[in-house]
Design an enzyme around this catalytic site. Sequence first.
Site, PDB file in Angstrom:
ATOM      1  N   ASN A   1      10.794   3.521  -1.183  1.00  0.00           N
ATOM      2  CA  ASN A   1      10.603   2.242  -0.505  1.00  0.00           C
ATOM      3  C   ASN A   1      11.108   1.052  -1.307  1.00  0.00           C
ATOM      4  OD1 ASN A   1       9.429   3.581   1.632  1.00  0.00           O
ATOM      5  ND2 ASN A   1       7.353   3.262   0.907  1.00  0.00           N
TER       6      ASN A   1
ATOM      7  N   ARG B   1       0.776  -1.229   0.000  1.00  0.00           N
ATOM      8  CA  ARG B   1       0.000   0.000   0.000  1.00  0.00           C
ATOM      9  C   ARG B   1       0.812   1.286   0.000  1.00  0.00           C
ATOM     10  NH1 ARG B   1      -4.685   0.019   4.091  1.00  0.00           N
ATOM     11  NH2 ARG B   1      -2.993   0.261   5.525  1.00  0.00           N
ATOM     12  N   ASP B   2       2.122   1.233  -0.141  1.00  0.00           N
ATOM     13  CA  ASP B   2       2.919   2.467  -0.209  1.00  0.00           C
ATOM     14  C   ASP B   2       4.176   2.251  -1.048  1.00  0.00           C
ATOM     15  OD1 ASP B   2       3.445   5.143   0.267  1.00  0.00           O
ATOM     16  OD2 ASP B   2       4.545   4.747   2.118  1.00  0.00           O
ATOM     17  N   ILE B   3       4.020   1.639  -2.219  1.00  0.00           N
ATOM     18  CA  ILE B   3       5.178   1.426  -3.090  1.00  0.00           C
ATOM     19  C   ILE B   3       5.502   2.736  -3.800  1.00  0.00           C
ATOM     20  CG2 ILE B   3       6.028   0.225  -5.140  1.00  0.00           C
ATOM     21  CD1 ILE B   3       4.493  -2.212  -4.219  1.00  0.00           C
TER      22      ILE B   3
END
Length: 78
Positions: free
Chosen positions: A15, A9-11
């Site tokens: 990251n 949910r936060d690519i």
Amino acid sequence: MHGAGVVHRDIKPDNILVGEDGAFKICNLGMAAPVNPAGVPCEEDRVCTLWYRAPELVMGVRAYGTAVDVWSLGCVMA
């Protein structure tokens, strides 16, 4: 990760790490959430950075699955 039933949910570029051997590693699992094995998608509204957010999330859909990670990764690759 998706095979294990987890959505990152936060690519985003911040990251994704690249090892000396050229292998990619996804880090920062702070916003990761489980996907129900029966196929029921996540329903949380805490999702990725706006620039890498899938269109369905921008439109306000609250039920989503692993496709949000695939969209984010496509944005990073583009």
